[in-house]
Design an enzyme around this catalytic site. Structure first.
Site, PDB file in Angstrom:
ATOM      1  N   SER A  12       1.007  -1.200  -0.040  1.00  0.00           N
ATOM      2  CA  SER A  12      -0.005  -0.154  -0.204  1.00  0.00           C
ATOM      3  C   SER A  12       0.958   1.226  -0.038  1.00  0.00           C
ATOM      4  O   SER A  12       1.916   1.259   0.345  1.00  0.00           O
ATOM      5  CB  SER A  12      -0.918  -0.041   1.392  1.00  0.00           C
ATOM      6  N   LYS A  13       0.346   2.202  -0.541  1.00  0.00           N
ATOM      7  CA  LYS A  13       0.899   3.567  -0.501  1.00  0.00           C
ATOM      8  C   LYS A  13       1.426   3.965   0.879  1.00  0.00           C
ATOM      9  O   LYS A  13       2.438   4.680   0.803  1.00  0.00           O
ATOM     10  CB  LYS A  13      -0.271   4.700  -0.923  1.00  0.00           C
ATOM     11  N   ARG A  14       0.843   3.688   2.043  1.00  0.00           N
ATOM     12  CA  ARG A  14       1.455   4.075   3.371  1.00  0.00           C
ATOM     13  C   ARG A  14       2.955   3.939   3.263  1.00  0.00           C
ATOM     14  O   ARG A  14       3.705   4.422   4.035  1.00  0.00           O
ATOM     15  CB  ARG A  14       0.668   3.558   4.500  1.00  0.00           C
ATOM     16  N   GLY A  33       5.318   3.504   1.015  1.00  0.00           N
ATOM     17  CA  GLY A  33       6.182   3.881  -0.062  1.00  0.00           C
ATOM     18  C   GLY A  33       5.366   4.062  -1.320  1.00  0.00           C
ATOM     19  O   GLY A  33       4.083   3.649  -1.303  1.00  0.00           O
TER      20      GLY A  33
END
Ligand code: GLU
Length: 493
Positions: free
Chosen positions: A261-263, A265
């Site tokens: 997930s974006k969290r 990276g």
């Protein structure tokens, strides 16, 4: 069973919602590799049925990314460039009449039904279910309407959707090429919407109609669709259609085994490209996310991937996204590039560093390329070739030396550089030879001299050799710059 005599047809079916997630790119790559390996056809179908989530330019952006990475399509929707192929339209929003026709057919044979429930009623049902800790599913209210009730509702012009009539009992089983036998009990399947009140299909319906009509033989997609495929299987059966083969690709995980997930990276291919990961490295890296050639080979060109790709070697377990491995692969591909090509690729990143000659840039690139992990690193990695470094004075002092001695050495070095002819100073090998002779002549340790020289030139503990950096800086920025850096170092102590 899949009919193996047919031309293999795969598809990539993105929803044009903006950036290209690594997982989506992996799906696109595997569909492409499988088609190419089998001399098949790869289709690009754009799934734009969720009109609220559309992003302008998303298709063009996607196509640009695919082109950069070498994934090509033989048929499909190509944005401004129109369509290619005989199974179109390939844009789902242009196929509404087709979905309507098959929804009618499903209604006629009892596999689907009209639902007239208002949002308010659905919300109430949902609340009740939540209160009773039951799964939130449609309560099938409209499934049991009498013919008269239904006719009356239709006549009144009430907004309506079409829902799938999931068989009340039993279960559905299918064979997945990666996960094997998948069975889902009908009791956990919702009578979900197939056609919305605005005439747009939902994903689950459109995907079945289109995969069938576009004669897709192999549906390759992410693991998240594994458990909804039985709904699709029921639709294939209800319409009397032969199913394609299904191959679901394992999840891509963060190093801590959570879903990528974006969290943690970047997760979109564009940002990796922007950071200066080379297309070849990205393709090589993504190909190994879930596909395991079961050999020692780690470096794969696109041609090799096409030759070796096999769905039977896709793993079930999640594939960890290992950034260190991507860096390693990218460094491998960077080292393969001729200096001229690498310099060209680095130029946009170095634009803010001030103009330097082509020759100097090439010299810098050839010294730094061994250690370069991604193109954007070139800026910090080579900063000292463009401007004088800043550092703590203490860094100048070698561990076996002291400040006073270092200061003396820096003065000696300055005098040495002063009398060294340009021809020697600007040649790495001649400068090395001459400085080594100087060190011997003064009966000094290498470290006592070379350590402060490196720090004076680079401000760092690690760099190419002090001979390489000094001669290169002399070449590109001139003797005066070398002297100025030695002078600064001297005055710092
Ligand atoms: N539009 C779906 C997605 O972007 C496609 C899934 C599929 O390949 O069936 O995830």
């Amino acid at each position: 069973m899949v009919d193996n005599s047919k031309t293999i047809r795969t598809r990539f079916a993105p929803s044009p919602t903006g950036f290209v997630h690594v997982g989506n790119f992996r799906t696109a790559l595997f569909a492409f590799l499988f088609a190419r390996h089998n001399g098949g056809v790869n289709v690009l179908r754009v799934e734009d049925t969720d009109q609220n989530r559309l992003v302008a330019g998303a298709v063009e952006n996607l196509l640009a990314v695919m082109e950069k990475l070498g994934v090509t399509f033989d048929e499909g929707y190509f944005g401004k460039n129109g369509e290619k192929g005989e199974y179109g339209p390939y844009l789902q929003s242009a196929r509404l009449d087709i979905y309507k026709q098959y929804a009618d057919e499903l209604i006629a044979n009892g596999a689907a039904y009209y639902c007239f429930c208002s949002e308010e009623r659905l919300e109430e049902v949902r609340k009740e279910q939540i209160a009773l800790k039951k799964p939130a599913m449609y309560d099938r209210h409209c499934r049991s309407l009498t013919d008269d009730e239904r006719a009356a509702q239709l006549e009144s012009g009430q907004p309506r959707v079409v829902r799938q009539a999931i068989p009340v009992h039993g279960s559905t089983t299918y064979q997945d090429l990666v996960y094997g036998t998948i069975t889902i009990d009908h009791s956990i399947l919702d009578d979900q919407i197939l056609l919305k009140s605005d005439g747009f299909p939902t994903y689950h319906f459109a995907v079945v109609v289109d995969d069938h009509l576009m004669e897709i033989t192999h549906v390759i997609r992410g693991e998240e669709y594994l458990s909804s495929t039985p709904k699709h299987v029921l639709l294939y059966d209800a319409l009397g259609w032969q199913m394609p083969a299904f191959a679901h690709m394992p999840l891509i995980l963060n190093p801590d085994k959570t879903k990528l997930s974006k969290r943690q990276g970047d997760v979109d291919v564009e940002s990796f490209l922007k950071q200066g990961y080379l297309p070849d490295a990205l393709v090589n890296f993504v190909a190994l996310l879930g596909w395991n050639p079961k050999t020692e080979q780690e470096i794969f060109s696109m041609e090799q991937l096409i030759a070796q790709f096999d769905l039977a070697k896709v793993n079930k377990s999640g594939a960890v996204f290992d950034l260190a491995k991507l860096d390693w692969l990218n460094n491998h591909y960077i080292k393969q590039l001729p200096d001229e090509k690498l310099a060209d690729l680095c130029k946009p990143y170095l634009a803010g560093m001030g103009p330097v000659s082509e020759e100097y840039l090439l010299a810098i690139i050839s010294l730094e390329k061994e250690r370069l992990k991604k193109l954007s690193d070139i800026v910090l990695q080579t900063e000292y070739f463009f401007k004088a470094p800043q550092y703590e004075p203490q860094l100048l002092v070698w561990r076996k030396s002291d400040a006073a001695k270092t200061k003396q050495v820096l003065a000696l070095l300055r005098d040495f550089v002063n009398v060294t002819p340009d021809e020697t100073l600007c040649s790495i090998s001649k400068f090395e030879e001459s400085l080594k002779a100087f060190i011997a002549e003064h009966e000094l340790d290498n470290g006592t001299v070379l350590w402060p020289l490196r720090v004076a030139m680079t401000g760092r503990e690690k760099s190419p050799t002090p001979f390489e950096v000094t001669a290169t800086i002399a070449q590109g920025l001139g003797r005066a710059e070398v002297l100025a850096r030695l002078e600064t170092a001297h005055s710092l102590l």
